[in-house]
Design a protein around this motif. Sequence first.
Motif, PDB file in Angstrom:
ATOM      1  N   ARG A  13      33.360  18.749 -65.439  1.00  0.00           N
ATOM      2  CA  ARG A  13      34.111  18.933 -66.692  1.00  0.00           C
ATOM      3  C   ARG A  13      35.355  18.042 -66.712  1.00  0.00           C
ATOM      4  O   ARG A  13      35.727  17.507 -67.758  1.00  0.00           O
ATOM      5  N   GLU A  14      36.013  17.897 -65.575  1.00  0.00           N
ATOM      6  CA  GLU A  14      37.208  17.048 -65.509  1.00  0.00           C
ATOM      7  C   GLU A  14      36.875  15.574 -65.733  1.00  0.00           C
ATOM      8  O   GLU A  14      37.682  14.820 -66.283  1.00  0.00           O
ATOM      9  N   ALA A  15      35.678  15.153 -65.301  1.00  0.00           N
ATOM     10  CA  ALA A  15      35.289  13.750 -65.439  1.00  0.00           C
ATOM     11  C   ALA A  15      34.763  13.413 -66.828  1.00  0.00           C
ATOM     12  O   ALA A  15      34.780  12.242 -67.237  1.00  0.00           O
ATOM     13  N   LEU A  16      34.316  14.406 -67.580  1.00  0.00           N
ATOM     14  CA  LEU A  16      33.695  14.156 -68.876  1.00  0.00           C
ATOM     15  C   LEU A  16      34.582  13.382 -69.859  1.00  0.00           C
ATOM     16  O   LEU A  16      34.093  12.485 -70.554  1.00  0.00           O
ATOM     17  N   GLY A  45      25.567  13.051 -67.217  1.00  0.00           N
ATOM     18  CA  GLY A  45      25.011  12.262 -66.130  1.00  0.00           C
ATOM     19  C   GLY A  45      25.956  11.178 -65.655  1.00  0.00           C
ATOM     20  O   GLY A  45      26.149  10.986 -64.444  1.00  0.00           O
ATOM     21  N   ILE A  46      26.561  10.469 -66.588  1.00  0.00           N
ATOM     22  CA  ILE A  46      27.503   9.403 -66.225  1.00  0.00           C
ATOM     23  C   ILE A  46      28.729   9.989 -65.540  1.00  0.00           C
ATOM     24  O   ILE A  46      29.256   9.424 -64.572  1.00  0.00           O
ATOM     25  N   ALA A  47      29.195  11.141 -66.011  1.00  0.00           N
ATOM     26  CA  ALA A  47      30.342  11.793 -65.365  1.00  0.00           C
ATOM     27  C   ALA A  47      30.014  12.163 -63.922  1.00  0.00           C
ATOM     28  O   ALA A  47      30.850  11.990 -63.018  1.00  0.00           O
ATOM     29  N   ALA A  48      28.798  12.655 -63.667  1.00  0.00           N
ATOM     30  CA  ALA A  48      28.396  12.982 -62.296  1.00  0.00           C
ATOM     31  C   ALA A  48      28.325  11.727 -61.446  1.00  0.00           C
ATOM     32  O   ALA A  48      28.706  11.734 -60.263  1.00  0.00           O
ATOM     33  N   ALA A  49      27.849  10.621 -62.033  1.00  0.00           N
ATOM     34  CA  ALA A  49      27.798   9.359 -61.291  1.00  0.00           C
ATOM     35  C   ALA A  49      29.203   8.882 -60.933  1.00  0.00           C
ATOM     36  O   ALA A  49      29.424   8.340 -59.839  1.00  0.00           O
ATOM     37  N   LEU A  50      30.177   9.076 -61.839  1.00  0.00           N
ATOM     38  CA  LEU A  50      31.561   8.672 -61.554  1.00  0.00           C
ATOM     39  C   LEU A  50      32.105   9.409 -60.328  1.00  0.00           C
ATOM     40  O   LEU A  50      32.788   8.813 -59.488  1.00  0.00           O
ATOM     41  N   ILE A  51      31.805  10.695 -60.240  1.00  0.00           N
ATOM     42  CA  ILE A  51      32.262  11.475 -59.087  1.00  0.00           C
ATOM     43  C   ILE A  51      31.694  10.891 -57.803  1.00  0.00           C
ATOM     44  O   ILE A  51      32.394  10.747 -56.790  1.00  0.00           O
ATOM     45  N   THR A  52      30.437  10.503 -57.824  1.00  0.00           N
ATOM     46  CA  THR A  52      29.784   9.950 -56.638  1.00  0.00           C
ATOM     47  C   THR A  52      30.303   8.559 -56.311  1.00  0.00           C
ATOM     48  O   THR A  52      30.478   8.209 -55.138  1.00  0.00           O
ATOM     49  N   LEU A  53      30.543   7.741 -57.329  1.00  0.00           N
ATOM     50  CA  LEU A  53      31.051   6.388 -57.087  1.00  0.00           C
ATOM     51  C   LEU A  53      32.428   6.397 -56.428  1.00  0.00           C
ATOM     52  O   LEU A  53      32.803   5.441 -55.757  1.00  0.00           O
ATOM     53  N   ARG A  54      33.174   7.466 -56.603  1.00  0.00           N
ATOM     54  CA  ARG A  54      34.495   7.585 -55.985  1.00  0.00           C
ATOM     55  C   ARG A  54      34.425   8.155 -54.570  1.00  0.00           C
ATOM     56  O   ARG A  54      35.437   8.252 -53.884  1.00  0.00           O
ATOM     57  N   SER A  55      33.239   8.578 -54.163  1.00  0.00           N
ATOM     58  CA  SER A  55      33.065   9.241 -52.872  1.00  0.00           C
ATOM     59  C   SER A  55      32.422   8.295 -51.863  1.00  0.00           C
ATOM     60  O   SER A  55      31.624   7.432 -52.229  1.00  0.00           O
ATOM     61  N   PRO A  56      32.729   8.426 -50.584  1.00  0.00           N
ATOM     62  CA  PRO A  56      32.046   7.625 -49.564  1.00  0.00           C
ATOM     63  C   PRO A  56      30.645   8.143 -49.259  1.00  0.00           C
ATOM     64  O   PRO A  56      29.910   7.501 -48.513  1.00  0.00           O
ATOM     65  N   ASP A  89      31.206   3.351 -52.987  1.00  0.00           N
ATOM     66  CA  ASP A  89      29.843   3.064 -52.552  1.00  0.00           C
ATOM     67  C   ASP A  89      28.926   3.380 -53.717  1.00  0.00           C
ATOM     68  O   ASP A  89      29.045   4.431 -54.338  1.00  0.00           O
ATOM     69  N   VAL A  90      27.979   2.467 -54.022  1.00  0.00           N
ATOM     70  CA  VAL A  90      27.064   2.714 -55.136  1.00  0.00           C
ATOM     71  C   VAL A  90      25.899   3.612 -54.732  1.00  0.00           C
ATOM     72  O   VAL A  90      25.181   4.117 -55.601  1.00  0.00           O
ATOM     73  N   THR A  91      25.694   3.846 -53.436  1.00  0.00           N
ATOM     74  CA  THR A  91      24.561   4.650 -52.981  1.00  0.00           C
ATOM     75  C   THR A  91      24.637   6.063 -53.553  1.00  0.00           C
ATOM     76  O   THR A  91      25.654   6.736 -53.433  1.00  0.00           O
ATOM     77  N   GLY A  92      23.557   6.509 -54.178  1.00  0.00           N
ATOM     78  CA  GLY A  92      23.494   7.863 -54.702  1.00  0.00           C
ATOM     79  C   GLY A  92      23.990   8.020 -56.122  1.00  0.00           C
ATOM     80  O   GLY A  92      23.844   9.116 -56.699  1.00  0.00           O
ATOM     81  N   ALA A  93      24.556   6.973 -56.725  1.00  0.00           N
ATOM     82  CA  ALA A  93      25.099   7.118 -58.083  1.00  0.00           C
ATOM     83  C   ALA A  93      23.999   7.437 -59.091  1.00  0.00           C
ATOM     84  O   ALA A  93      24.173   8.281 -59.976  1.00  0.00           O
ATOM     85  N   GLY A  94      22.843   6.771 -58.968  1.00  0.00           N
ATOM     86  CA  GLY A  94      21.738   7.050 -59.874  1.00  0.00           C
ATOM     87  C   GLY A  94      21.180   8.452 -59.701  1.00  0.00           C
ATOM     88  O   GLY A  94      20.795   9.102 -60.676  1.00  0.00           O
ATOM     89  N   ASP A  95      21.144   8.933 -58.461  1.00  0.00           N
ATOM     90  CA  ASP A  95      20.674  10.295 -58.199  1.00  0.00           C
ATOM     91  C   ASP A  95      21.647  11.311 -58.795  1.00  0.00           C
ATOM     92  O   ASP A  95      21.230  12.354 -59.313  1.00  0.00           O
ATOM     93  N   ALA A  96      22.942  11.002 -58.721  1.00  0.00           N
ATOM     94  CA  ALA A  96      23.941  11.890 -59.322  1.00  0.00           C
ATOM     95  C   ALA A  96      23.809  11.907 -60.836  1.00  0.00           C
ATOM     96  O   ALA A  96      23.924  12.968 -61.469  1.00  0.00           O
ATOM     97  N   LEU A  97      23.557  10.735 -61.443  1.00  0.00           N
ATOM     98  CA  LEU A  97      23.373  10.696 -62.888  1.00  0.00           C
ATOM     99  C   LEU A  97      22.194  11.580 -63.295  1.00  0.00           C
ATOM    100  O   LEU A  97      22.282  12.354 -64.254  1.00  0.00           O
ATOM    101  N   ALA A 126      25.338   4.690 -73.761  1.00  0.00           N
ATOM    102  CA  ALA A 126      26.675   5.131 -73.364  1.00  0.00           C
ATOM    103  C   ALA A 126      27.256   4.131 -72.379  1.00  0.00           C
ATOM    104  O   ALA A 126      26.586   3.736 -71.412  1.00  0.00           O
ATOM    105  N   GLU A 127      28.481   3.736 -72.627  1.00  0.00           N
ATOM    106  CA  GLU A 127      29.176   2.791 -71.751  1.00  0.00           C
ATOM    107  C   GLU A 127      29.833   3.539 -70.597  1.00  0.00           C
ATOM    108  O   GLU A 127      30.621   4.463 -70.832  1.00  0.00           O
ATOM    109  N   PRO A 128      29.550   3.166 -69.349  1.00  0.00           N
ATOM    110  CA  PRO A 128      30.279   3.790 -68.241  1.00  0.00           C
ATOM    111  C   PRO A 128      31.707   3.266 -68.197  1.00  0.00           C
ATOM    112  O   PRO A 128      31.945   2.089 -68.455  1.00  0.00           O
ATOM    113  N   PRO A 129      32.679   4.113 -67.926  1.00  0.00           N
ATOM    114  CA  PRO A 129      34.063   3.635 -67.846  1.00  0.00           C
ATOM    115  C   PRO A 129      34.253   2.705 -66.662  1.00  0.00           C
ATOM    116  O   PRO A 129      33.577   2.822 -65.636  1.00  0.00           O
ATOM    117  N   ALA A 130      35.174   1.765 -66.817  1.00  0.00           N
ATOM    118  CA  ALA A 130      35.463   0.826 -65.733  1.00  0.00           C
ATOM    119  C   ALA A 130      36.189   1.559 -64.603  1.00  0.00           C
ATOM    120  O   ALA A 130      37.050   2.402 -64.846  1.00  0.00           O
TER     121      ALA A 130
END
Length: 315
Positions: free
Chosen positions: A302-305, A278-289, A249-257, A239-243
């Motif tokens: 669901r909104e990020a999916l 998993g990728i949608a959860a990582a997107l939420i985290t990547l947008r967060s500090p 911050d990348v910290t925690g993105a893998g844990d969110a996935l 699966a390709e993550p969206p740009a």
Amino acid sequence: MKQHEIAVFGGAHIDRRGRIIGSTAPGASNPGTWFEEAGGGGFNAARNLARLGHRVRMISPRGGDASGEMVAAAAAAAGVIDCPFTFLDRKTPSYTAILENDGNLAIALADMELYALFSPRRLQQRATREVIAASDLVLMDANLPQETLAALVRAASGDCRPIAGIAVSPAKVIRYGECLAGLDFLFMNEAEARALTGTENADAEAWPHLLRAVGLSGGVVTRGDRAAVAFDRMSACLAEPPALPALADVTGAGDALASGFLSARLSGLDLAASLRHGIAAALITLRSPYAAAEEMSANKLREALPLVPAPQMLA
């Protein structure tokens, strides 16, 4: 969504992150900003899973200091049931990272000595055995000693309960070596997958074969902004993550996935749908500090999916 009982064993400590302002000058003083919060691979995942609606217990060593109190407060704020082994005369572990201006990691230092005291003997305590027995999922991270990870996999086996692990780092992922066959899923990045397999370079499509060859029956390999690959006993997909225009911050993105994937899997979704979650959860985290986004929720997921393309199944 059904609420599931989840037990998480592993890192729950203090994350300190400095972010460089402007271009990085190695070997010199760099202007930047400093941020401190509770973190740890297992603890980040525990908070995400709790915010996704599950009943989560976190079991981890803790020092009897102010940092330990900060971790306890973060657990309460996220709705995690905190079950620490507290060593009053020790300090709570910490992870200190220096990030580039674009959010990528430059270097990090992990002070994790206390985790060595989480021996297999701790798993024999009645309260801990009861937590494992009542769980629909056991999740661990490689901050724990090798013998403890192996003992935990043995203790959690049976009753058709999935067992999953978070790699944490290339140096620590090899601690899963003797218990890989007992894991249903291991979440790692490419550097961690290379450390586990002894492979220098591999295409995304090759990771399922390489990881199965070392005894792993299921896992997810993330590859930064390139396609992530997931596999189980029967199938594999990409699966390709969206740009994203910018990374907070990348910290925690893998844990969110890992959290989004496992939550979907517990709900009965297949491999491809779980990877999308998993990728949608990582997107939420990547947008967060924050390493565990405070806005994480089933609705936000669901909104990020729709932002995540449908995975491609591999032969």
